[in-house]
Motif scaffolding. Structure first.
Motif, short mmCIF file in Angstrom:
data_model
loop_
_atom_site.label_atom_id
_atom_site.label_comp_id
_atom_site.label_asym_id
_atom_site.label_seq_id
_atom_site.Cartn_x
_atom_site.Cartn_y
_atom_site.Cartn_z
N GLN A 184 0.84 -1.19 0.00
CA GLN A 184 0.00 0.00 0.00
C GLN A 184 0.88 1.25 0.00
O GLN A 184 1.84 1.32 0.76
N VAL A 185 0.52 2.20 -0.84
CA VAL A 185 1.26 3.46 -0.93
C VAL A 185 0.25 4.58 -1.09
O VAL A 185 -0.75 4.43 -1.80
N TRP A 186 0.49 5.72 -0.42
CA TRP A 186 -0.37 6.89 -0.59
C TRP A 186 0.22 7.77 -1.68
O TRP A 186 1.41 8.09 -1.66
N GLU A 238 -7.01 12.47 -12.77
CA GLU A 238 -6.80 11.43 -13.78
C GLU A 238 -5.31 11.18 -14.00
O GLU A 238 -4.89 10.03 -14.16
N GLN A 239 -4.51 12.24 -14.03
CA GLN A 239 -3.07 12.08 -14.22
C GLN A 239 -2.44 11.36 -13.04
O GLN A 239 -1.54 10.54 -13.22
N CYS A 240 -2.92 11.63 -11.84
CA CYS A 240 -2.40 10.95 -10.65
C CYS A 240 -2.73 9.46 -10.71
O CYS A 240 -1.87 8.62 -10.41
N ILE A 241 -3.95 9.12 -11.12
CA ILE A 241 -4.34 7.72 -11.21
C ILE A 241 -3.52 7.00 -12.28
O ILE A 241 -3.11 5.86 -12.10
N GLU A 242 -3.24 7.68 -13.39
CA GLU A 242 -2.39 7.09 -14.43
C GLU A 242 -0.98 6.84 -13.90
O GLU A 242 -0.36 5.82 -14.20
N ARG A 243 -0.47 7.77 -13.11
CA ARG A 243 0.85 7.61 -12.50
C ARG A 243 0.87 6.39 -11.57
O ARG A 243 1.83 5.62 -11.55
N MET A 244 -0.23 6.21 -10.82
CA MET A 244 -0.34 5.05 -9.95
C MET A 244 -0.31 3.76 -10.75
O MET A 244 0.39 2.81 -10.39
N LYS A 245 -1.07 3.73 -11.86
CA LYS A 245 -1.13 2.52 -12.69
C LYS A 245 0.23 2.19 -13.29
O LYS A 245 0.61 1.03 -13.38
N LYS A 246 0.99 3.23 -13.70
CA LYS A 246 2.32 3.00 -14.25
C LYS A 246 3.25 2.38 -13.21
O LYS A 246 4.13 1.59 -13.54
N GLY A 256 2.23 0.35 -10.93
CA GLY A 256 1.73 -0.96 -10.58
C GLY A 256 0.71 -0.98 -9.45
O GLY A 256 0.50 -2.01 -8.82
N TYR A 257 0.08 0.18 -9.19
CA TYR A 257 -0.90 0.27 -8.11
C TYR A 257 -2.26 0.68 -8.68
O TYR A 257 -2.34 1.34 -9.71
N MET A 258 -3.32 0.29 -7.97
CA MET A 258 -4.66 0.74 -8.34
C MET A 258 -5.26 1.47 -7.15
O MET A 258 -4.96 1.16 -6.00
N PRO A 259 -6.08 2.50 -7.42
CA PRO A 259 -6.66 3.27 -6.31
C PRO A 259 -7.64 2.41 -5.51
O PRO A 259 -8.44 1.67 -6.07
N PHE A 260 -7.54 2.53 -4.18
CA PHE A 260 -8.39 1.74 -3.30
C PHE A 260 -9.12 2.62 -2.29
O PHE A 260 -10.16 2.26 -1.80
N GLY A 261 -8.55 3.77 -2.01
CA GLY A 261 -9.17 4.69 -1.05
C GLY A 261 -8.78 6.11 -1.38
O GLY A 261 -7.85 6.35 -2.15
N PHE A 291 -4.67 9.45 -2.70
CA PHE A 291 -5.27 8.16 -3.02
C PHE A 291 -4.41 7.06 -2.41
O PHE A 291 -3.18 7.11 -2.50
N LYS A 292 -5.07 6.08 -1.82
CA LYS A 292 -4.35 4.90 -1.34
C LYS A 292 -4.24 3.94 -2.51
O LYS A 292 -5.25 3.57 -3.12
N GLY A 293 -3.04 3.56 -2.84
CA GLY A 293 -2.82 2.62 -3.92
C GLY A 293 -2.47 1.25 -3.37
O GLY A 293 -1.63 1.15 -2.47
N VAL A 294 -3.11 0.22 -3.87
CA VAL A 294 -2.77 -1.15 -3.50
C VAL A 294 -2.09 -1.81 -4.69
O VAL A 294 -2.45 -1.58 -5.84
N LEU A 295 -1.12 -2.62 -4.39
CA LEU A 295 -0.32 -3.28 -5.41
C LEU A 295 -1.19 -4.21 -6.24
O LEU A 295 -1.96 -5.00 -5.69
N ILE A 296 -1.08 -4.11 -7.55
CA ILE A 296 -1.80 -4.99 -8.45
C ILE A 296 -0.99 -6.26 -8.57
O ILE A 296 0.15 -6.26 -9.00
#
Length: 62
Positions: free
Chosen positions: A5-7, A17-25, A27-32, A55-60
């Motif tokens: 998990q990473v914030w 949207e750009q932040c979520i794309e950065r998360m996906k790059k 390897g994380y998906m938004p969870f909270g 956004f809390k990112g959880v590892l995909i």
């Protein structure tokens, strides 16, 4: 090994949207999501500056 998990904070010059794309790059998906106001003190009075969004990112996992 990556953290499970990473914030991620939405930067001032970045859209959600750009932040979520950065998360996906990474390897994380938004969870909270959490938000909090950011204030600045001017003449002894708090003045609203902006909203801090994270956004809390959880590892995909594959």
């Amino acid at each position: 090994m990556a953290k499970k998990q990473v914030w991620y904070e939405v930067e001032e010059n970045e859209t959600i949207e750009q932040c979520i794309e950065r998360m996906k790059k990474d390897g994380y998906m938004p969870f909270g999501r959490r938000e909090e106001p950011v204030f600045e003190e001017v003449n002894g009075e708090p003045v609203y500056l902006r909203q801090k969004i994270q956004f809390k990112g959880v590892l995909i996992e594959d």
